[in-house]
Design a protein around this motif. Sequence first.
Motif, PDB file in Angstrom:
ATOM      1  N   ASP A 124       2.091  35.987  -7.568  1.00 19.54           N
ATOM      2  CA  ASP A 124       2.700  34.824  -7.549  1.00 19.54           C
ATOM      3  C   ASP A 124       3.704  34.849  -8.809  1.00 19.54           C
ATOM      4  OD1 ASP A 124       1.240  33.705  -5.740  1.00 19.54           O
ATOM      5  OD2 ASP A 124      -0.274  32.516  -7.021  1.00 19.54           O
ATOM      6  N   ALA A 125       3.520  35.660  -9.736  1.00 20.44           N
ATOM      7  CA  ALA A 125       4.455  35.882 -11.037  1.00 20.44           C
ATOM      8  C   ALA A 125       5.535  36.511 -10.422  1.00 20.44           C
ATOM      9  CB  ALA A 125       3.813  36.395 -11.948  1.00 20.44           C
ATOM     10  N   GLN A 126       5.327  37.460  -9.584  1.00 21.78           N
ATOM     11  CA  GLN A 126       6.503  38.227  -8.963  1.00 21.78           C
ATOM     12  C   GLN A 126       7.512  37.443  -8.252  1.00 21.78           C
ATOM     13  OE1 GLN A 126       4.976  41.645  -7.019  1.00 21.78           O
ATOM     14  NE2 GLN A 126       6.595  42.995  -7.740  1.00 21.78           N
ATOM     15  N   ARG A 127       6.718  36.700  -7.437  1.00 17.06           N
ATOM     16  CA  ARG A 127       7.576  35.837  -6.387  1.00 17.06           C
ATOM     17  C   ARG A 127       8.253  34.741  -7.302  1.00 17.06           C
ATOM     18  NH1 ARG A 127       3.593  33.050  -2.841  1.00 17.06           N
ATOM     19  NH2 ARG A 127       3.482  31.789  -4.645  1.00 17.06           N
ATOM     20  N   ASP A 128       7.672  34.356  -8.567  1.00 19.91           N
ATOM     21  CA  ASP A 128       8.429  33.410  -9.427  1.00 19.91           C
ATOM     22  C   ASP A 128       9.537  33.943  -9.884  1.00 19.91           C
ATOM     23  OD1 ASP A 128       6.633  31.535  -8.984  1.00 19.91           O
ATOM     24  OD2 ASP A 128       5.598  31.746 -11.042  1.00 19.91           O
ATOM     25  N   ALA A 129       9.464  35.293 -10.243  1.00 22.47           N
ATOM     26  CA  ALA A 129      10.712  36.199 -11.086  1.00 22.47           C
ATOM     27  C   ALA A 129      11.562  36.394  -9.972  1.00 22.47           C
ATOM     28  CB  ALA A 129       9.938  37.463 -11.639  1.00 22.47           C
ATOM     29  N   TYR A 130      11.324  36.425  -8.653  1.00 22.31           N
ATOM     30  CA  TYR A 130      12.103  36.663  -7.636  1.00 22.31           C
ATOM     31  C   TYR A 130      12.874  35.659  -7.236  1.00 22.31           C
ATOM     32  CZ  TYR A 130      10.893  41.375  -6.634  1.00 22.31           C
ATOM     33  OH  TYR A 130      10.918  42.805  -6.201  1.00 22.31           O
ATOM     34  N   ARG A 131      12.296  34.407  -7.419  1.00 20.23           N
ATOM     35  CA  ARG A 131      12.812  32.951  -7.221  1.00 20.23           C
ATOM     36  C   ARG A 131      13.955  33.054  -8.268  1.00 20.23           C
ATOM     37  NH1 ARG A 131       8.891  30.000  -7.348  1.00 20.23           N
ATOM     38  NH2 ARG A 131       8.359  29.985  -5.459  1.00 20.23           N
TER      39      ARG A 131
ATOM     40  N   ALA C 903       8.712  27.093 -10.431  1.00 18.57           N
ATOM     41  CA  ALA C 903       9.005  28.259 -11.473  1.00 18.57           C
ATOM     42  C   ALA C 903       9.898  29.086 -10.854  1.00 18.57           C
ATOM     43  CB  ALA C 903       7.881  28.900 -11.850  1.00 18.57           C
ATOM     44  N   GLY C 904      10.999  29.581 -11.801  1.00 16.92           N
ATOM     45  CA  GLY C 904      12.209  30.148 -11.150  1.00 16.92           C
ATOM     46  C   GLY C 904      13.326  29.331 -10.922  1.00 16.92           C
ATOM     47  N   SER C 905      13.163  28.053 -11.003  1.00 15.32           N
ATOM     48  CA  SER C 905      14.495  27.077 -10.733  1.00 15.32           C
ATOM     49  C   SER C 905      15.161  27.556 -12.087  1.00 15.32           C
ATOM     50  CB  SER C 905      13.925  25.850 -10.644  1.00 15.32           C
ATOM     51  OG  SER C 905      13.308  25.700  -9.734  1.00 15.32           O
ATOM     52  N   HIS C 906      16.377  27.270 -12.087  1.00 13.31           N
ATOM     53  CA  HIS C 906      17.428  27.385 -13.057  1.00 13.31           C
ATOM     54  C   HIS C 906      17.835  25.866 -13.704  1.00 13.31           C
ATOM     55  CE1 HIS C 906      18.708  31.751 -12.858  1.00 13.31           C
ATOM     56  NE2 HIS C 906      17.866  31.624 -11.969  1.00 13.31           N
ATOM     57  N   TRP C 922      15.868  28.592 -17.642  1.00 11.17           N
ATOM     58  CA  TRP C 922      15.068  28.516 -16.293  1.00 11.17           C
ATOM     59  C   TRP C 922      13.741  28.077 -16.554  1.00 11.17           C
ATOM     60  CZ3 TRP C 922      15.765  32.480 -19.852  1.00 11.17           C
ATOM     61  CH2 TRP C 922      14.544  33.333 -20.014  1.00 11.17           C
ATOM     62  N   ILE C 923      13.029  27.948 -15.528  1.00  8.47           N
ATOM     63  CA  ILE C 923      11.605  27.340 -15.493  1.00  8.47           C
ATOM     64  C   ILE C 923      10.811  28.577 -15.497  1.00  8.47           C
ATOM     65  CG2 ILE C 923       9.705  26.016 -14.433  1.00  8.47           C
ATOM     66  CD1 ILE C 923      11.639  24.033 -13.466  1.00  8.47           C
ATOM     67  N   THR C 924       9.938  28.817 -16.478  1.00  6.81           N
ATOM     68  CA  THR C 924       8.915  29.989 -16.234  1.00  6.81           C
ATOM     69  C   THR C 924       7.778  29.913 -15.856  1.00  6.81           C
ATOM     70  OG1 THR C 924       8.090  29.267 -18.434  1.00  6.81           O
ATOM     71  CG2 THR C 924      10.010  30.767 -18.575  1.00  6.81           C
ATOM     72  N   SER C 925       7.403  28.770 -15.912  1.00  6.08           N
ATOM     73  CA  SER C 925       5.707  28.503 -15.250  1.00  6.08           C
ATOM     74  C   SER C 925       5.822  26.958 -15.060  1.00  6.08           C
ATOM     75  CB  SER C 925       4.585  28.687 -16.429  1.00  6.08           C
ATOM     76  OG  SER C 925       4.767  30.061 -16.904  1.00  6.08           O
ATOM     77  N   ALA C 926       4.975  26.798 -13.617  1.00  4.73           N
ATOM     78  CA  ALA C 926       4.813  25.469 -13.452  1.00  4.73           C
ATOM     79  C   ALA C 926       3.617  25.245 -12.700  1.00  4.73           C
ATOM     80  CB  ALA C 926       6.015  25.207 -12.313  1.00  4.73           C
ATOM     81  N   CYS C 927       3.037  24.190 -12.520  1.00  2.55           N
ATOM     82  CA  CYS C 927       1.733  23.866 -11.787  1.00  2.55           C
ATOM     83  C   CYS C 927       1.824  22.290 -11.754  1.00  2.55           C
ATOM     84  CB  CYS C 927       0.559  24.329 -12.641  1.00  2.55           C
ATOM     85  SG  CYS C 927       0.202  23.363 -14.191  1.00  2.55           S
ATOM     86  N   LEU C 932      -2.175  15.021 -16.031  1.00  3.51           N
ATOM     87  CA  LEU C 932      -1.051  14.210 -16.156  1.00  3.51           C
ATOM     88  C   LEU C 932      -0.865  13.732 -14.655  1.00  3.51           C
ATOM     89  CD1 LEU C 932       1.698  16.154 -18.379  1.00  3.51           C
ATOM     90  CD2 LEU C 932      -0.033  13.916 -18.979  1.00  3.51           C
ATOM     91  N   GLY C 933      -1.435  14.280 -13.668  1.00  2.00           N
ATOM     92  CA  GLY C 933      -1.247  13.590 -12.303  1.00  2.00           C
ATOM     93  C   GLY C 933       0.166  13.904 -11.634  1.00  2.00           C
ATOM     94  N   THR C 934       0.918  14.783 -12.376  1.00  2.00           N
ATOM     95  CA  THR C 934       2.113  15.303 -11.918  1.00  2.00           C
ATOM     96  C   THR C 934       2.342  16.714 -12.080  1.00  2.00           C
ATOM     97  OG1 THR C 934       3.270  14.958 -13.869  1.00  2.00           O
ATOM     98  CG2 THR C 934       3.322  12.877 -12.602  1.00  2.00           C
ATOM     99  N   HIS C 935       3.348  17.168 -11.391  1.00  2.00           N
ATOM    100  CA  HIS C 935       3.537  18.520 -11.822  1.00  2.00           C
ATOM    101  C   HIS C 935       4.227  18.816 -13.073  1.00  2.00           C
ATOM    102  CE1 HIS C 935       3.086  19.330  -7.336  1.00  2.00           C
ATOM    103  NE2 HIS C 935       3.096  20.676  -7.741  1.00  2.00           N
ATOM    104  N   ILE C 936       4.053  19.842 -13.725  1.00  2.00           N
ATOM    105  CA  ILE C 936       4.679  19.979 -15.023  1.00  2.00           C
ATOM    106  C   ILE C 936       5.119  21.529 -15.116  1.00  2.00           C
ATOM    107  CG2 ILE C 936       3.187  18.401 -16.310  1.00  2.00           C
ATOM    108  CD1 ILE C 936       1.605  20.872 -17.122  1.00  2.00           C
ATOM    109  N   GLY C 937       5.973  21.644 -15.994  1.00  2.00           N
ATOM    110  CA  GLY C 937       6.403  23.109 -16.157  1.00  2.00           C
ATOM    111  C   GLY C 937       6.871  23.425 -17.667  1.00  2.00           C
ATOM    112  N   LEU C 938       6.982  24.750 -17.792  1.00  2.00           N
ATOM    113  CA  LEU C 938       7.471  25.429 -19.061  1.00  2.00           C
ATOM    114  C   LEU C 938       8.724  25.993 -18.773  1.00  2.00           C
ATOM    115  CD1 LEU C 938       4.393  26.710 -20.710  1.00  2.00           C
ATOM    116  CD2 LEU C 938       5.426  24.690 -21.132  1.00  2.00           C
ATOM    117  N   GLY C 939       9.937  25.943 -19.637  1.00  2.00           N
ATOM    118  CA  GLY C 939      10.919  26.906 -19.497  1.00  2.00           C
ATOM    119  C   GLY C 939      11.683  27.054 -20.603  1.00  2.00           C
TER     120      GLY C 939
END
Lengths: 416, 92, 982
Positions: A124-131, C903-906, C922-927, C932-939
């Motif tokens: 999954d991390a690789q896919r995020d990096a590719y995105r 994640a991976g969005s700019h 860019w967004i590094t991690s998301a879930c 919180l009942g919503t999606h969140i992300g770090l970036g």
Amino acid sequence: MRFSGFRIIAEALTGQKGWRPLWRDPDPQPAYDIVIVGGGGHGLATAYYLATVFRQARIAVLEKGWLGSGNIGRNTTIIRSNYLLPGNEPFYEFSMKLWEGLEQELNFNAMVSQRGILNLCHTDAQRDAYRRRGNAMILAGADAELLGPDQVRAMYPFLNFGNARFPIKGGLLQRRAGTARHDGVAWGYARGADLRGVDLIQNCEVTGFRIEGGRVRGVETSRGYIAAGKVGVAVAGSSSRVMAQAGMRLPIESHALQAFVSEGLKRSIDGVITFGAGHFYISQSDKGGLVFGGDIDGYNSYAQRGNLPVIEDVAEGGMALMPALGRARVLRIWGGIMDMSMDGSPIIDRTSVEGLYLNAGWCYGGFKATPASGYAFAHLIATGTPHPTATAYRLDRFARGHLIDEKGAGAQPNLH
Amino acid sequence: MLIPHPLLGPRDAQEFTYLGDASLIDRPDGMADGAEAAFCDYVYLRDNPAGVHRELWFHEFGDRSWLVVTRNTVTHEILGAELAADVARRGR
Amino acid sequence: MSRIEGGLIDRSRSLGFTFDGKRLKGHPGDTLASALLANGVRLVGRSFKYHRPRGILSAGSEEPNALVELGTGARREPNTRATVVELFDGLAASSQNRWPALGFDALAVNDMLAPFLTAGFYYKTFMWPKSFWETVYEPAIRRAAGLGRLSMQPDPDAYDKGFLHCDLLVIGGGPAGLAAALTAGRAGARVILADEDFRLGGRLLAETHPLDDAPATDWVAAVEAELASLPNVRVLSRTTVFGAFDHGIYGAVQRVADHLPDPGAQVRQSLWRITARRAVLAAGATERHIPFADNDRPGIMLAGAMRAYANRWAVTPLTRPGQRVAVFANNDDGHRTAIDLVARGVNVLAVIDPRPDAPRLGEYQLFAAAQVTGARGRLGLSSIEVTHADGRAHWLEVSALGVSGGWNPNLHLASHHRGRPVWSEGHKAFLPGPDGPAGLSVAGAAAGQGTTHAALTGGARAAQGALADLGIAAALPALPAAEDRPAIPTPFWHVKGRGRAWVDFQNDVTVKDIALSRRENMTSVEHMKRWTTLGMATDQGKTANVTALAVMSELTGKAIPQTGTTIFRPPYTPVSLGVLGGGDTGPHFRPRRLTPTHAWAKAQGAVFVEVGQWMRAQYFPRPGETHWRQSVDREVTATRAGVGLCDVTTLGKIDVQGRDAAAFLDRIYANTMSTLAVGRVRYGVMLREDGIAYDDGTCARLAEDHFVVTTTTANAGLVYRNMEFARQCLWPDLDVQLISTTDAWAQISVAGPRARDLLARIVDGADLSNASFPFMACAELTVCGGLRARLFRISFSGELAYEIAVPARYGNALMARMIEAGADLGATPYGTEALGVLRIEKGHAAGNEINGQTTAQMLGLGKMVSTKKDAIGAVMSRREGLAADTRRLVGLVPVDPAERVVAGSHLFAEGAAQRTETDQGWITSACFSPHLGTHIGLGFLVDGAGRTGEVVIAANPVEGMAVRLRVVSPHFVDPEGGRLRD
């Protein structure tokens, strides 16, 4: 002589008597306005663009061996612009656009073939990096598609989907990427440069620089002294050795990269595929050979050859990705010397010596850059300013902390 | 390749991880004046010779010693190997 | 038919095989090629470019023409040389590169178009219109290209690898190799003799010269028996040494089961990595042909091969009684073919020899000062044209022609280290040069020792010399008397004329192509090879390169050594990818590391995921949960509400001990560790020497001189390596020792408000109250009634949390015990997915954030980099380019709570054009955050520190998405940190 299908027919009917040398073999003149050191792909492309786009005259290319004998003569022919960082992606996309018109520009079929490159991901991390990377590509005007595992399977059903240690979770596809006939690129630029009066001088090794008052005056060569207004060095693999003659130490190590070709096979693989869980990538040439490679051997080397562990590692990766390869045979293994730079990205810049310019540090990705590297280096030499897509490739970026580290591997060249 | 380990004898190079030029032993003093310039040279610039090269190998899948191996980068001939700690202690 | 008397085949048994579906018979001892000839098959293949009909040229691994697809289904093996395939019962072979049939191949039209398809033609055309290259021309070329077909099915066979060591490796089992092995074997040295053939003897099997007045095979058998009796000698038949690598390491492939109908339980092939203190290359020589017009007709073969087929396999290339053969040779050796065939009752019409003084050595007609200038018979030779010195020409009806242009030493391995062969005018051949691989000497025909006598003595002396280097005295064995008549060819390289004369058979490179290459200034050897594709075929130019060089030398008027040399790269003959990969394929591609609780997790029905080499539990689905998100949300919620347990053993653990351990760690971590009190834990960040953050983790002080460092899973090995580098290379005088204990301790995270309650039921008698065991405390204690354990009060989730470590073998039981003991507390196992959600909710950086491109400052950890001490990376982290970087780790939530964060969005400012120049992060991690009942992300966001509350655009054009996000603190849960301190 203009090449065309009609010319081939005419020559066929007249006993092939009319073909002329692809380039002359001139003796060196005592002086040139611009001397390019290195008759590989980048050097020849530089000379070509200097003579055409930038209208420079009195240009020579000095090659210690035969034209195209550098890494342009020993690579896996992949062209692509699938980079992440803003210092790189616009440059490689510029290169891709030059590839797209290269044959017509050069009147030479370099067999640019946009068959697509698929980078597989396995986590999954690789896919995020590719995105993130695919988005960076699109934002720079390139093309990118993110594929799911089903789309990958539809494209390449023979990959290992059922029994893999690292299952394929998708991939990043760049359809405009592909391959080009590497020797043809060198020959096309050489012929184009020669036609415009550039002296291509083979068997002429540069043995020293004449530097006076902080300015380069010419080069000592195995065929005598040659005066030059400006000198551009494009000798990837030997950059440290050549620039040491000008008293410079570079952020570069030389490493051996092995590459492989199989016996000729009927059509098996349409595009370029890279494995994301090991060091392996593969494509098939128009002649039918599977062309593949993997990681560098990992230790400093000028030997143009490698050792068994990497050969085995590449085969393991190939078998893990594509188990049908078991009965394909490796026909030839060769090694090239890579300018491995300290952040994995190249250098196109002035140096501390006035009039001396450096094009170096291409790691194992120099082939795809050939057109843009030549163009940008010619731009720099002719105008004194960097090409807009190559402003980041400065020699002082290491000291200043403006690194272009695609892999995030740091200042250890064998990790890039 | 075979690395002549000073304690263990010839070992397959596959047991080792390669780092690079042995000059990495000579780390500048980070608290000294002009440390940044010294570190830029130390971290980034290399002699990268075509010929005899002193370089660091780590016996990662072995006894975990760091070695300084003297090797010819043109022929790959190995001229010697010693424990990096010994080299470091005597200041190269 | 073409089978004659004699030979080394077992006529008492028949083997059935098929070629293109036709049922044929041969005998044990046959190759596929000899069996095809015995059945009157002369047309075997088609050339690559012109699809010219081709027969069998050689009797060895240099064969360029007789390539077949061997086997069927997933075992189908393309491009197999019929000349080296050992015949077995049931063998099925098919011709390749032809459609619809071998006898009638539609693409043979290329041959008619040959004037348009000269060397390099494709570089000059196919460019108009532009789009046609990829839509019309190239697809047509790719359809036509290639030779055999890969099955595209998984290879069903097994392969293996092994290591061998010896004093002397002898490569080649002919006269020189046998003499070398015998010499060394008798001296007691550890010897490996490798030969690519299935029968020892090499060229001795193909010739009729006696040894000591007895058949040479008698001597071969005696030597073979003696070698077999010596325990210090290992004979590897069917084994090709394919490459010479550094420091006396050779790669060899043993074809263990290729000669069997089915490998059964055996591997098909084995890869041997042979470490040899010395090696003798005794690989023999390969005969050259002489290009003349239409010299590629089926039925034209190398004279030495024709002799080998007659003598060893008792076959000729003739198909009917009464047919005749001729020989075309520029040297005496070629005449031996005529002599041997005459002796076997074959009708030899003539020997044609360009030498005016050519000797007549037997009962055959000799045309001296004559040349073969043409050949007829498309699918099989019917006649040749002989032209005499005076220009008189006539056609001779012959059905087979043996051609000899002299022999090229098989010096390939001697040039694998890029040492150049040297031209010997005396031999009219390239000999091994002086700068071959260290420890490798060359003997026999490979060294230009061209007679049997010279090969025998040369092999013995080479072995003696090699062993002398090792201090092993070896006596020269008594060698049998053998022929000693050298046959040096006259420098007659090709027949001049108007027709097409093939130099490289498979790739269809003719003398005319070389001339064209010259005309176009492709005169350097490398340019000529690349322009014409000469030497690039599956035989790697074994039958073409030297001849081509000689032709180019004639054209340029330069001597051969001035024209160039040709070196060889590995492999000597093509090697299957299967054997190079060995057993490390499929699920065995890389080792599989299992965590201590793997068995327990498996029993719970966990779904596992690859994390580097580890397999970790990703989540634990419960009955009724049909989507992974249901399981993960439940695990996260249960942890935040009660207590969750997760195996975190994979995090690296490094034990640091010694008087100077604290001082050492101050130099390893960017922050200070020496001030840490015993019994306390501190979070630490490590930089690379270039100032970039590369790992984080905790550092626990168990004693004044004892620390435990934890690392991320991904960097466990790297951090240890770097710390050893620092210890041994940078600060060798510090008293500190390191050991990696990652696999020694099972470590389980216990997180959630009921964590303390659960642990109180496990830990033996310790006071876990907040006062006596606060946040960031650590202790060595016992659990479950005396089991040694370490307890750390650290939190990745933001909850009240601990990590408990026990010796690895107790990990599985401890997990089971804690789940059981905590049942009423809601104890829930959670996997890596929930772990990820918990840490994103808490705003902890992980691999997506600490990816080797980011600084401590970007991560919000800039203040941890101490300026009061010298630590790795501290100086370089202050460089202008890093210091001026304003990107900071931020939290991101969708403005519309229904939107996803990917994640991976700019990131872009709202309203800004979206391109490289305006990219702000860019967004590094998301879930999805159950909390919180919503999606969140770090970036990472430019100027991120001051943009809280601002709305930015997350652009994800590769998936056609764009979402409005609000910038928030990265700490979504309990930003004040109250929970983990409670």
